[in-house]
Design a protein around this motif. Structure first.
Motif, short mmCIF file in Angstrom:
data_model
loop_
_atom_site.label_atom_id
_atom_site.label_comp_id
_atom_site.label_asym_id
_atom_site.label_seq_id
_atom_site.Cartn_x
_atom_site.Cartn_y
_atom_site.Cartn_z
N ARG A 159 0.84 -1.20 0.00
CA ARG A 159 0.00 0.00 0.00
C ARG A 159 0.87 1.25 0.00
O ARG A 159 0.60 2.22 -0.73
CB ARG A 159 -0.92 -0.01 1.23
N PRO A 217 0.12 3.93 -3.39
CA PRO A 217 -1.16 4.44 -2.90
C PRO A 217 -2.21 4.48 -4.01
O PRO A 217 -1.90 4.73 -5.18
CB PRO A 217 -0.82 5.86 -2.43
N SER A 218 -3.46 4.24 -3.65
CA SER A 218 -4.52 4.08 -4.64
C SER A 218 -5.01 5.42 -5.19
O SER A 218 -4.95 6.46 -4.52
CB SER A 218 -5.69 3.34 -4.00
N ILE A 221 -3.61 5.66 0.93
CA ILE A 221 -3.58 4.21 1.20
C ILE A 221 -4.79 3.82 2.04
O ILE A 221 -4.98 2.64 2.35
CB ILE A 221 -2.28 3.77 1.91
#
Length: 884
Positions: A315, A319-320, A656
């Motif tokens: 993560r 990060p998304s 994250i």
């Protein structure tokens, strides 16, 4: 190898040379009994790398054969040392029992073969791996101007692929930190510098390994599907990279492929892009010193399982960018914060959860043991406990979906609980791991092995009762084995009907008669073979249990993933509650607003060192509505770099799905994170600190989009003042006018504060200080406005420069500042008046004229002087001194 070359060597050495010829690029660990032996150049290299004794064994072509060896039972530790020093190891095992070889003749050699190649990216043993980090093997290829990167961790089975143009290869490798990269052999020179920088081992393969057509067929066969469409649509480059990984694993594992999961296609836009320099500067998973201590992950990692720790690392590394996913993760974290008691119980249960992912992988490639089966058992048992804890709660999606994977394993769990002892041995070959009562044949074999005398005694009692001869004995010797003996007086009874039907005559002596029975003969065979039979039965049961486990591999993987997700949610919740972090609002805007933000690593470190409290600061951007760039001024040591980094880390933590170290926070999605902080050179490539700084700055200006978040510290400081100022000025203008990104720009060039009046998106901020009796006190508070001066002389004094140097610097500074105010020629004149800056060298001090009295004294020999002469000399010296 030619016949003539092998005619003068022993059969064993001929076998070694033949196998070694097939593995020229690896150290050959040649199994000989309880040792792995190395010979020739392999022995020389291994002895030096492992710091073990180098000996010799026999001769080859008239010269001694160098040899060294390591015990089989401790070989794994040596593997790791060699891998870290850049070697590869070919493990050559004995493929048959030496007794079988002897049947072919006294000079026959035991069959041997390489069963595994040990390389950096193909490790699976716990002793060789960091349980809390992934160990990725990656492959990169370009097909028709399209690049793709595939990667796998064979210790967990994860398999991923992504389109990756060459310009993105460096950042992606920095994100994944693979241990080994597979590339086309003709491209090896193109990637040497890149992988050296990142510490990745480079392995080149033939072009056929990357062939996309054969790769597609190989992958379809591996996953037993007619087409890969069920997993996504893959381009030719993506198929080629995936195919290279599978082929390489077939080569290194000698056909025993790990339990790979179906490939997952990742998209670059799905994660925040972070380049290698930024990862290094922000110390995400490694500190600048190279270790884990001092990094972000070390400060925030409160996971209690290996799977949870690896998930946190993934993560943080990527990060998304998916808002729904980020918010779902936040919901899971908030649930654990709200239900603190439940979260604490979950963490206690999770601490008892073994690493099922890696245990399962080792089982798939026959590199496991009974303890790996016990790990599966323990993991599934704890999953059931955790599922029970969650029942009755309205858990958010991330936890509830994972909760479904925690159940449904009752049949396998019951099987393993019934089959395995509580604490099984490490190796299956040791036996003793199947629980009593699980298999009747095994129980009998163990009883005969362990209680042979008792079984014989019980049979003797039965025979005595059957014959009515109380003196009947069962005895043993090396000729007859087990036999029944009675005295000669009972011979007639034993040899007549009906006993003669059961008792078979074997031998008559002067005083006794000896018999056997079918039952006794069978028992004798069983007793003699009981130990070996017990091991064989356990091996058979081990294989059966392994098959049952592997049949449930997908369900076990899903369960392990759910446990890791719960662990990470509970760990981040524990962090958020303990450190007073807030839930950030993450949205699709370009706003970045943080109230009372702190640096997570520095704050925790201060507390551990019993230092003062961390001073929280605000930061706010609203591109299009207000400022998008803060121009930060203030003295060194005031905390500018900390402020820059903490806001970058807050953006990363928010995406994250974590809470963040602030009182309040709103983070508009950040697509790219760039950092140019700190100074370092690259002497190996002949690049100065300034050159490195310019290369990294160029990457930012060329790549940053309007959703990027950029932190820049002291751009231009490594060159002449006006050159540096002009570069910094132009860089800030480009960020504002072209990149249109959010940025924090720290500088000592106070002239740049004028840009805030000329550019609507630029705002001045400064780190406040206070002067007291000539000293400077750092307040660590960031305020709007510009610094009035740099306080460099005061900082130099704090650093311990001699007082004379500090006072002289103060005089020079006052003179320069006065000249700056007067400007023009007056400024130059003032500089020229300073001895430090004067262009005219000072006149040399004239040499002193020699003293006549001293010259006279130096010519005197005291031992030759009489009292009268000495007195005369004194008068003469006095006269000469007065004249001088």
């Amino acid at each position: 190898m030619t016949k003539s070359a092998t005619s003068n060597v022993t059969p064993m050495m001929a076998q070694f040379l033949e196998i070694k010829a097939e593995h020229k690029d690896a150290l050959l660990f040649y199994r000989m009994g309880d040792f792995y032996e190395m010979f020739f150049d392999d022995a020389v290299a291994a002895a030096e790398a492992l710091d073990i004794a180098l000996t010799k064994r026999g001769k080859h072509l008239g010269e001694d054969i160098p040899m060294c060896g390591v015990p089989v039972h401790s070989a794994e530790g040596y593997f790791l040392t060699l891998i870290r020093k850049g070697f590869r190891v070919a493990v050559c095992e004995q493929l048959e029992d030496p007794a079988e070889a002897k049947k072919r003749g006294s000079k026959s050699v035991v069959k041997r073969g390489v069963v595994r190649l040990v390389t950096p990216g193909t490790l699976t043993e716990d002793s060789l791996l960091n349980a809390r980090r992934h160990n990725f093997l990656a492959a990169y290829v370009e097909v028709r101007d399209e690049g793709a990167l595939a990667w796998t961790d064979i210790s967990t089975g994860a398999l991923h692929v992504a389109a990756c143009p060459r310009v993105r290869l460096g950042p992606e490798l920095a994100r994944l930190a693979p241990q080994e990269l597979l590339i086309l052999e003709e491209d090896e020179g193109d990637y040497a510098d890149l992988v050296t920088d990142l510490g990745v081992a480079l392995t080149s393969l033939a072009r056929s390994a990357f062939d996309s057509t054969s790769a597609e067929k190989r992958l379809a066969g591996l996953f037993n599907v007619g087409s890969l469409d069920a997993y996504g649509r893959f381009g030719r480059a993506e198929l080629g990279a995936l195919g290279a990984i599978v082929e390489y694993l077939e080569i290194t594992q000698k056909g025993k492929l790990p339990l790979l999961r179906p490939p997952v296609k990742e998209r670059a836009e799905s994660v925040m892009q972070i380049d290698a320099a930024t990862r290094r500067n922000l110390e995400l998973t490694r500190s600048l010193s190279g270790g884990r201590d001092g990094s972000l992950i070390a400060a925030i990692d409160r996971t209690v399982t290996a799977g949870g720790a690896r998930l946190l690392e993934r993560r943080l590394s990527g990060p998304s960018m998916n808002l729904d996913l980020i918010r779902a993760r936040q919901d899971a974290l908030a649930f654990c914060v709200e239900h603190a008691g439940l979260a604490a119980k979950l963490r206690d249960a999770l601490r008892k959860t073994p690493d099922m992912d890696r245990a399962l992988s080792r089982l798939a490639i026959d590199r496991a043991g009974p303890r790996d089966m016990a790990a599966i058992r323990g993991g599934l048992a704890q999953a059931a406990v955790i599922s029970g804890m969650l029942s009755g709660y309205d858990a958010p999606e991330v936890i509830s979906e994972g909760g479904e994977a925690l159940v449904g394993h009752d049949t396998l769990l019951s099987l393993l609980e019934g089959a395995l002892v509580a604490d099984p041995p490490l190796l299956a070959r040791d036996g003793g791991f199947i629980a009593p009562g699980y298999d009747a044949d095994l129980d009998e074999a163990r009883r005969l092995r362990d209680e042979g005398r008792g079984v014989i005694a019980a049979m003797q009692t039965d025979f005595a009762a059957q014959t009515g001869i109380s003196s009947l004995k069962i005895k043993h010797n090396n000729v007859l084995g087990y036999f029944i003996e009675t005295t000669a007086t009972h011979a007639a009874k034993m040899l007549s009907e009906p006993l003669s039907q059961t008792f078979i005559h074997r031998q008559t002596t002067a005083n006794a008669v000896r018999f056997t029975t079918v039952e006794l003969s069978e028992l004798e065979t069983k007793i003699l073979n009981a130990g070996g039979r017990a091991l064989e039965i356990e091996k058979r049961l081990y294989s059966a249990l392994k098959g049952e486990i592997l049949d449930e591999a997908d369900a076990i993987n899903a369960c392990a993933a759910a446990l890791a997700e719960i662990d990470l949610s509970a760990a981040l919740a524990d962090l958020a509650a303990g450190e007073n972090w807030c839930r950030p609002v993450v949205d699709d805007s370009r706003v970045f607003k943080v109230t009372a933000g702190r640096h997570p690593v520095v704050e925790i470190a201060l507390r551990k060192q019993a230092g003062g409290p961390f001073i929280a600061n605000d930061c706010a951007f609203a591109p299009g509505e207000g400022s998008s760039i803060w121009l930060l001024t203030g003295p060194n040591m005031a905390g500018k770099s900390t402020f820059l980094r903490q806001n970058a880390l807050i953006a990363l933590l928010a995406q994250i799905g974590s809470f963040v170290p602030a009182a309040q926070a709103r983070v508009g999605l950040v697509s790219q994170l760039f950092s140019r902080v700190g100074a370092s050179d690259d002497l190996a490539r002949g690049r100065s600190t300034f050159m490195v700084e310019m290369v990294e700055t160029a990457a930012i200006l060329n790549q940053a989009d309007d959703r990027a978040f950029v932190i820049l510290d002291e751009i231009g400081r490594g060159t002449a003042t006006y050159d540096g100022l002009s570069i910094a000025w132009a860089t800030l203008e480009h960020l504002h006018d072209v990149n249109k990104c959010r940025a924090l720009f720290a500088t000592h060039y106070h002239e740049m504060t004028q840009l805030a009046d000329k550019m609507p998106g630029v705002a001045n901020a400064t780190v406040a200080v206070k002067e007291w009796e000539g000293d400077v006190i750092f307040l660590h508070e960031v305020r709007k406005g510009a610094a009035d001066r740099s306080y460099g002389v005061q900082v130099a004094r704090l650093a311990g420069l001699p007082d004379a140097v500090v006072e002289r610097a103060r005089v020079v500074l006052d003179t320069l500042e006065k000249g700056e105010r007067e400007g023009g020629k007056a400024h130059k004149a003032l500089i020229d008046d300073l001895p430090l800056f004067s262009a005219v060298p000072q006149a040399a001090t004239p040499a002193e004229k020699p003293s006549a009295a001293l010259e006279k004294l130096q010519s005197v020999e005291p031992d030759e002087l009489s009292a009268k002469a000495a007195l005369d000399l004194i008068y003469e010296l006095k006269e000469l001194s007065e004249k001088s």
